[in-house]
Design a protein around this motif. Structure first.
Motif, short mmCIF file in Angstrom:
data_model
loop_
_atom_site.label_atom_id
_atom_site.label_comp_id
_atom_site.label_asym_id
_atom_site.label_seq_id
_atom_site.Cartn_x
_atom_site.Cartn_y
_atom_site.Cartn_z
N ALA A 1 -8.70 9.22 -2.11
CA ALA A 1 -8.12 10.29 -1.32
C ALA A 1 -9.12 10.72 -0.27
N GLU A 2 -8.59 11.22 0.83
CA GLU A 2 -9.46 11.66 1.92
C GLU A 2 -9.16 13.10 2.28
N ARG B 1 -4.22 7.57 -1.48
CA ARG B 1 -3.87 6.22 -1.03
C ARG B 1 -4.20 5.22 -2.14
N LYS B 2 -3.44 4.12 -2.07
CA LYS B 2 -3.77 2.97 -2.90
C LYS B 2 -3.41 1.72 -2.10
N ALA B 3 -4.31 0.77 -2.08
CA ALA B 3 -4.14 -0.40 -1.22
C ALA B 3 -3.07 -1.37 -1.73
N SER C 1 0.85 -1.19 0.00
CA SER C 1 0.00 0.00 0.00
C SER C 1 0.89 1.24 0.00
N VAL C 2 0.30 2.35 -0.41
CA VAL C 2 1.05 3.60 -0.42
C VAL C 2 0.12 4.75 -0.04
N GLU C 3 0.67 5.72 0.69
CA GLU C 3 -0.06 6.95 0.99
C GLU C 3 0.83 8.12 0.65
N ARG D 1 1.18 12.21 0.82
CA ARG D 1 0.64 13.25 1.66
C ARG D 1 0.55 14.58 0.94
N HIS E 1 -4.84 13.52 1.43
CA HIS E 1 -3.86 12.46 1.18
C HIS E 1 -4.40 11.44 0.20
#
Lengths: 116, 113
Positions: free
Chosen positions: B65-66, B77-79, B18-20, B22, B75
């Motif tokens: 993204a949230e 994200r991808k799982a 996974s990656v986040e 910022r 941010h």
């Protein structure tokens, strides 16, 4: 096919020469943009066009001018190019002015300009 | 004037991780937020956007993204990343009508097999 095109893709000019970068879109988008991209600076907005003959300066307009005589075409002009205008230039278009739900920008492939 | 900050210049992950990424912004009013991806030698492609409503937005290719107003963040994200996700990712903001996008400096993502 929704597309933004840019011509030329690569250009080398000497300092003091005039430069014309051309952009076209086939989506009948109202709004078009010119950005430049430089390492360490990211993308910076040069000009916005809201429609034919309705243009507005962006964040770094100095040394540039634009022309939009047809909705589908937007030109960036450098009169007497300078070495610090060496950059990659991106054109983009969007359906409506930013802030609305249809404000996604579609980007062209870029023009790499080198001013010697 | 709005500003955008992407704290990581380069992120390295393995395929399947996974990656986040910022993104923090500064602006006091209503704001339009988006993420774009740029593969080497190409223009930017839109991934997703937030303007109002559900703070978690879904984009293309499994990205989400949230938005957080309290943290001034958006941010990405991808799982589970794929090698084709290797690219530079740009967060962008706009204060609204009649303005272009203000971009962050980008985060380069390198995905290794």
């Amino acid at each position: 096919d929704m597309k933004v095109t840019q011509m030329p893709r690569y250009l080398i000019k000497r300092m003091g020469e005039n430069v014309l970068l051309e952009c076209g879109q086939d989506m009948s988008h109202e709004t078009m943009y010119w950005y430049r991209q430089d390492p360490g600076l990211g993308l910076q907005l040069i000009y916005i066009s809201y429609d034919v003959d309705s243009n507005s300066e962006g964040d770094i307009p100095k040394g540039y001018r634009v022309s939009r005589k047809k909705r589908e075409h937007f030109s960036l002009i450098l009169d007497s190019a300078k070495t610090n205008q060496t950059s990659v230039y991106f054109c983009a278009s969007s359906l409506s002015r930013l802030g609305g739900r249809n404000a996604e920008q579609f980007f062209g492939p870029g023009t790499r300009l080198t001013v010697l | 004037t709005q500003t955008v900050s992407q704290s990581d210049a380069h992120v390295t992950v393995f395929e399947g991780d996974s990656v986040e990424l910022r993104c923090n912004y500064s602006y006091g009013g209503s704001i339009y937020l988006s993420w774009y991806i740029q593969h080497h030698g190409h223009g930017l492609q839109f991934l997703l956007k937030y303007y109002s409503g559900n703070p978690v937005v879904q984009g293309v290719n499994g990205f989400e993204a949230e938005f957080s107003k309290s943290d001034s963040s958006f941010h990405l994200r991808k799982a589970s990343v794929h090698w084709s996700d290797s690219a530079v990712y740009f967060c962008a903001v706009s204060a609204g009508y009649a303005q272009g996008l203000t971009f962050g400096l980008g985060t380069r993502v390198s995905v290794f097999p």
